[in-house]
Scaffold this motif. Structure first.
Motif, short mmCIF file in Angstrom:
data_model
loop_
_atom_site.label_atom_id
_atom_site.label_comp_id
_atom_site.label_asym_id
_atom_site.label_seq_id
_atom_site.Cartn_x
_atom_site.Cartn_y
_atom_site.Cartn_z
N ARG A 55 6.27 123.42 -10.50
CA ARG A 55 5.30 121.72 -10.25
C ARG A 55 6.10 121.54 -9.57
O ARG A 55 5.11 120.95 -8.35
CB ARG A 55 5.03 121.34 -11.72
CG ARG A 55 3.30 120.64 -11.46
CD ARG A 55 3.53 120.20 -12.69
NE ARG A 55 3.84 118.98 -13.45
CZ ARG A 55 4.71 119.12 -14.47
NH1 ARG A 55 3.93 120.31 -15.05
NH2 ARG A 55 5.59 118.60 -15.18
N GLU A 56 7.52 120.46 -8.96
CA GLU A 56 7.90 119.72 -8.74
C GLU A 56 7.99 120.05 -7.49
O GLU A 56 7.99 118.99 -6.40
CB GLU A 56 9.13 119.05 -9.74
CG GLU A 56 8.83 118.48 -10.79
CD GLU A 56 10.36 118.33 -10.94
OE1 GLU A 56 12.00 118.84 -10.95
OE2 GLU A 56 10.94 118.07 -12.54
N GLU A 59 4.45 119.43 -5.78
CA GLU A 59 4.36 118.34 -5.39
C GLU A 59 5.18 117.49 -4.07
O GLU A 59 4.54 117.15 -3.65
CB GLU A 59 5.02 117.38 -6.12
CG GLU A 59 3.71 117.61 -7.47
CD GLU A 59 3.80 116.95 -9.12
OE1 GLU A 59 5.32 116.15 -8.83
OE2 GLU A 59 3.12 117.01 -10.18
N GLU A 63 3.45 116.18 -0.99
CA GLU A 63 4.52 114.64 -0.30
C GLU A 63 4.70 114.68 1.38
O GLU A 63 3.87 114.43 1.93
CB GLU A 63 5.03 114.41 -1.33
CG GLU A 63 5.20 113.30 -0.53
CD GLU A 63 6.37 112.34 -2.05
OE1 GLU A 63 7.75 111.84 -1.06
OE2 GLU A 63 6.24 113.07 -2.17
#
Length: 88
Positions: A55-56, A59, A63
């Motif tokens: 998930r990180e 993300e 971004e």
């Protein structure tokens, strides 16, 4: 494939022999709910860590994509303004 079957076989035999001894113990029976919660937690922790890392990573990619899109919008606006000035 054969190695994984062997490991499962050894693990299964180990668990069966130790479980027979432990189930006969009264202390083990009273602590069984806590042991089960601990075992489930140990199994789920790596899955949770993998999901969080994925998930990180996603993300961060999102971004970066948003930054790239904003840069492209600025470039497009500037080139559009240049086109308007050139027409006049």
């Amino acid at each position: 494939m054969a190695l994984s079957r062997y490991i499962l076989f050894i693990g299964d035999n180990y668990c069966r022999s130790n479980c027979r001894l432990l189930i006969q113990s009264e202390i083990f029976v009273t602590q069984l709910p806590f042991i089960m919660i601990t075992v489930i937690g140990v199994i789920l922790i790596p899955v949770n860590l993998h999901d969080r890392n994925k998930r990180e990573q996603l993300e961060n990619q999102l971004e970066n994509a948003n930054k790239k899109i904003s840069q492209l919008i600025v470039i497009e606006e500037r080139s559009g303004l240049l086109g308007i000035y050139m027409i006049r």
